[in-house]
Design an enzyme around this catalytic site. Structure first.
Site, PDB file in Angstrom:
ATOM      1  N   GLU A   1      -5.075  -2.181 -21.485  1.00  0.00           N
ATOM      2  CA  GLU A   1      -4.648  -2.846 -20.245  1.00  0.00           C
ATOM      3  C   GLU A   1      -3.224  -3.389 -20.394  1.00  0.00           C
ATOM      4  OE1 GLU A   1      -5.240  -2.898 -17.322  1.00  0.00           O
ATOM      5  OE2 GLU A   1      -4.399  -4.739 -16.500  1.00  0.00           O
TER       6      GLU A   1
ATOM      7  N   ARG B   1       0.828  -1.212   0.000  1.00  0.00           N
ATOM      8  CA  ARG B   1       0.000   0.000   0.000  1.00  0.00           C
ATOM      9  C   ARG B   1       0.856   1.253   0.000  1.00  0.00           C
ATOM     10  NH1 ARG B   1      -5.165  -0.361   1.352  1.00  0.00           N
ATOM     11  NH2 ARG B   1      -5.105   1.763   2.149  1.00  0.00           N
TER      12      ARG B   1
ATOM     13  N   ASN C   1      -3.367   7.711   7.203  1.00  0.00           N
ATOM     14  CA  ASN C   1      -3.452   7.489   5.761  1.00  0.00           C
ATOM     15  C   ASN C   1      -4.447   8.509   5.249  1.00  0.00           C
ATOM     16  OD1 ASN C   1      -3.588   6.536   3.170  1.00  0.00           O
ATOM     17  ND2 ASN C   1      -4.958   4.837   3.655  1.00  0.00           N
ATOM     18  N   GLY C   2      -4.105   9.212   4.139  1.00  0.00           N
ATOM     19  CA  GLY C   2      -5.042  10.203   3.586  1.00  0.00           C
ATOM     20  C   GLY C   2      -4.387  11.563   3.479  1.00  0.00           C
TER      21      GLY C   2
ATOM     22  N   LYS D   1      -0.107  -2.284 -17.967  1.00  0.00           N
ATOM     23  CA  LYS D   1       0.715  -3.256 -17.229  1.00  0.00           C
ATOM     24  C   LYS D   1       2.191  -3.015 -17.501  1.00  0.00           C
ATOM     25  CE  LYS D   1      -1.456  -4.528 -14.724  1.00  0.00           C
ATOM     26  NZ  LYS D   1      -2.664  -3.831 -14.837  1.00  0.00           N
TER      27      LYS D   1
ATOM     28  N   GLU E   1       3.418   0.283 -15.911  1.00  0.00           N
ATOM     29  CA  GLU E   1       3.403   0.304 -14.445  1.00  0.00           C
ATOM     30  C   GLU E   1       4.629  -0.353 -13.833  1.00  0.00           C
ATOM     31  OE1 GLU E   1      -0.666  -1.459 -13.815  1.00  0.00           O
ATOM     32  OE2 GLU E   1      -0.689   0.081 -12.272  1.00  0.00           O
TER      33      GLU E   1
ATOM     34  N   TRP F   1       3.153   6.135   1.761  1.00  0.00           N
ATOM     35  CA  TRP F   1       3.149   6.552   0.358  1.00  0.00           C
ATOM     36  C   TRP F   1       3.033   8.072   0.437  1.00  0.00           C
ATOM     37  CZ3 TRP F   1      -0.084   9.071  -3.185  1.00  0.00           C
ATOM     38  CH2 TRP F   1       0.256   8.905  -4.529  1.00  0.00           C
TER      39      TRP F   1
HETATM   40  C1  AGP Z   1      -3.899  -1.345 -12.177  1.00  0.00           C
HETATM   41  O1  AGP Z   1      -2.798  -2.223 -12.390  1.00  0.00           O
HETATM   42  C2  AGP Z   1      -3.535  -0.223 -11.256  1.00  0.00           C
HETATM   43  N1  AGP Z   1      -3.063  -0.717 -10.005  1.00  0.00           N
HETATM   44  C3  AGP Z   1      -4.613   0.830 -11.145  1.00  0.00           C
HETATM   45  O2  AGP Z   1      -4.856   1.345 -12.424  1.00  0.00           O
HETATM   46  C4  AGP Z   1      -5.955   0.354 -10.550  1.00  0.00           C
HETATM   47  O3  AGP Z   1      -6.621  -0.478 -11.468  1.00  0.00           O
HETATM   48  C5  AGP Z   1      -6.825   1.588 -10.296  1.00  0.00           C
HETATM   49  O4  AGP Z   1      -6.157   2.398  -9.351  1.00  0.00           O
HETATM   50  C6  AGP Z   1      -8.223   1.243  -9.791  1.00  0.00           C
HETATM   51  O5  AGP Z   1      -8.135   0.534  -8.585  1.00  0.00           O
HETATM   52  P1  AGP Z   1      -9.482  -0.162  -8.016  1.00  0.00           P
HETATM   53  O6  AGP Z   1      -9.879  -1.217  -9.009  1.00  0.00           O
HETATM   54  O7  AGP Z   1      -9.092  -0.717  -6.692  1.00  0.00           O
HETATM   55  O8  AGP Z   1     -10.520   0.921  -7.935  1.00  0.00           O
END
Ligand code: AGP
Length: 585
Positions: free
Chosen positions: A460, A27, A99-100, A464, A467, A73
């Site tokens: 997609e 996370r 967090n936030g 991938k 990312e 993060w």
């Molecule tokens: C996908 O590989 C990413 N981690 C990201 O685009 C993700 O799909 C997006 O943040 C949406 O997340 P969610 O499905 O938990 O809402």
């Protein structure tokens, strides 16, 4: 987008918390820290991933049976030790993780500085510790002080706090996930279930605007707004096992989760879509809302609805607020985590404007599952790698089943039972993909192209690759290349053509020839001889119904991205700058 844990019970808190943080490090992994409360508050924290921090700090030196921990993060302040959580107030007796994003951070910090508070970090979180200190001066009951401080905060948060010698841990959440684990003679807080799954499978999911306090043997719930204590809720028993959240011998969670698709595709087909069909049937308008990979699943759902005779919209969560939505609209919100802020904001906006909401999510008790009018779980099991893989194919299986059931095409739903076996065939060719990845790893600027249902798959596949390899990749509807992007082509540019045999194959072959005429190198993922004979590199796919092809054709693209990332020395589970659940806008 940060990992939070808290523990109180008979065991050594720092051990429990460190192990829990490692399970939620996906996370956020800029920095990490642990605080324990014994005769005083003791803190250890540093920048870097936990494994690197452990080479410098010995967290086992932290004694005590209650504590809190955090993996960060970064949102406010650079990545360094000072900005790592936990943070304390001036006295060092109050400690907090968060967090936030606190949106009114600056004005509150100014108010506190005027009252003499001294700050040692750039974070909004530290400001909250000093705000707690200020409120405690007004009311010695720390729960009251905690509620009063939280009530002043605007923005998104899950807070977990302790005060020295208090014997309880305090928490509150708004727009960021927080679960309470209910053990035997011990209690936990965590950002999400996998963190504490080895210790308990019974959870109370904190609701929006709710606070809680725990001791080793009990818990209390409060409403932040009114400050009143709430009735206790019975814990929910989740059926995930700790093993499901571990790597089980795989090098990374990502490859494990890619291979799990041979079973998750089958198990997701068991999802009960009945409630969803009822909502879709009575809706005049349908709008799908999602982000990232889930948005690409939404694009395919839009196409499946069209084939079921229903027009619909598919909108990015972050763009939703610009739309005009009717009272008799159903919003289908697709989110693996069920915590994505952009999607949740769209859901709340839609509900405020009279729409009904159907949630499609993977996480029991997630915000989306509790705020939607109805929810369908995709049943993919915990997805730990930051990048979505099995959750994408499970989303597609459930969305396809939903659209086909709405269209009364039960025979097609029946035919989906073959998909997990076809997925197994593709997965059995993993080494072939690894070999292709070796050849492509030195390339730059990848083009993913597809037509019709293969265009969202191209999107997609490109995501991938971006990312986890940090290489530039773009997806284009194959027919669009000649309207501009073709100018980018030159010798050696890799074109990855997603090409299941279907009515568009002849046109796709023409698009491939257009690329070859510019000396681009084509890598075809296809079961069509006409396509494969045009390709320099090829991955021969098993035959699959064209309509179901996206569920299967994404798998080699997942494997390609994974093997290229490993070849390039990247961490496919924790890519830089990203987090598993984007809980900020
Ligand atoms: C996908 O590989 C990413 N981690 C990201 O685009 C993700 O799909 C997006 O943040 C949406 O997340 P969610 O499905 O938990 O809402």
């Amino acid at each position: 987008m940060c990992g939070i844990t808290g523990y109180i019970g008979p065991k050594k808190a720092s051990e429990i918390i460190l192990a829990s943080l490692k399970r939620v490090e996906y996370r956020g992994y800029d920095s990490a820290g642990i605080a324990v409360s014994n005769s005083k508050i003791e803190i250890m924290k540093d920048a870097g991933k936990i494994a690197d921090i452990e080479k410098k700090l010995d967290f086992s030196k932290l004694e005590g049976n209650m504590g809190i921990g955090h993996t960060r993060w970064a949102t406010h302040g650079t990545v360094n030790t000072q900005n790592a959580h936990p943070h304390t107030d001036c006295t060092g007796k109050i400690v907090l993780v968060h967090n936030g994003i606190i949106e009114n951070f600056a004005e509150l910090k100014e108010e506190l500085e005027e009252k003499g508070h001294k700050f040692s970090s750039e974070t909004d979180t530290e400001m909250m510790a000093h705000l707690l200190e200020e409120e405690e001066r007004k009311q010695p009951d720390f729960m009251r002080a905690f509620l009063a401080a939280v009530k002043r905060v605007e923005g998104s948060y899950s807070f977990v706090a302790m005060r020295q010698g208090d014997g309880r841990i305090y928490a509150a959440r708004k727009s960021c996930p927080l679960v309470m684990g209910v053990g035997k003679g011990e209690m936990f807080f965590a950002s999400d279930i996998p963190a504490v799954l080895p210790y308990t499978r019974d959870f109370v999911f904190l609701e929006e605007g709710e606070a809680a306090s725990i001791s080793a043997s009990d818990y209390a719930l409060y409403e932040v707004k009114g400050g009143k204590e709430k009735e206790k809720r019975k814990p929910t028993h989740v059926d995930w096992t700790p093993q499901m959240a571990q790597k089980e011998g795989h090098a990374h969670f990502m490859i494990k989760e890619i291979f799990e698709q041979q079973s998750t595709i089958r198990q997701s087909l068991a999802a009960d879509v009945g409630e969803g069909v009822k909502l879709l049937k009575k809706a005049k308008f349908i709008t799908t809302v999602a982000c990232g990979t889930s948005y690409y699943a939404g694009l395919l759902f839009k196409e499946m609805l069209r084939q079921a005779g229903r027009r619909s919209d598919c909108v990015l969560g972050s763009e939703y607020l610009s739309g005009i939505y009717e009272r008799d609209t159903i919003v289908v919100a697709v989110s693996q985590s069920g915590e994505t802020a952009d999607t949740l904001n769209a859901v709340r906006y839609a509900k405020e404007h009279g729409a009904s909401v159907l949630g499609i999510t993977n996480v029991v008790g997630s915000s989306l599952s509790r705020e939607a009018d109805a929810c369908i779980y995709i049943g993919a099991g915990p997805e730990i790698a930051v990048v979505a893989t099995k959750s994408f194919t499970s989303q597609l299986v459930v969305l396809y089943k939903l659209a086909l059931t709405l269209a009364k095409k039960k025979d097609m739903v029946e035919r989906m039972k073959d998909l997990s076996a076809i997925a197994e065939i593709v997965l059995s060719k993993n080494e072939e993909i690894r070999a292709l990845a070796e050849k492509l790893a030195a390339k730059k600027d990848f083009f993913f192209i597809g037509r019709g249902l293969s265009f969202p798959v191209a999107l997609e596949g490109a995501l991938k690759l971006k990312e986890i390899t940090y290489l530039h990749a773009e997806a284009y509807a194959a027919g669009e290349l000649k309207h501009g992007p073709l100018s980018l082509l030159e010798s050696g540019i890799p074109i990855i053509a997603i090409a299941p045999s279907d009515a568009s194959t002849p046109k796709l072959v023409s698009n491939i020839k257009e690329c070859k005429a510019r000396n681009a190198s084509v890598f075809a993922v296809s079961d069509s001889d006409a396509v494969l004979r045009e390709a320099e590199l090829k991955f021969v796919m098993p035959q699959v119904d064209a309509v179901f092809a996206p569920i299967i054709y994404v798998i080699p693209l997942q494997l390609l991205a994974y093997h290229m990332a490993v070849k390039l020395g990247k961490d496919p589970d924790k890519p830089r700058n990203l987090a598993k659940s984007v809980t900020v806008e």
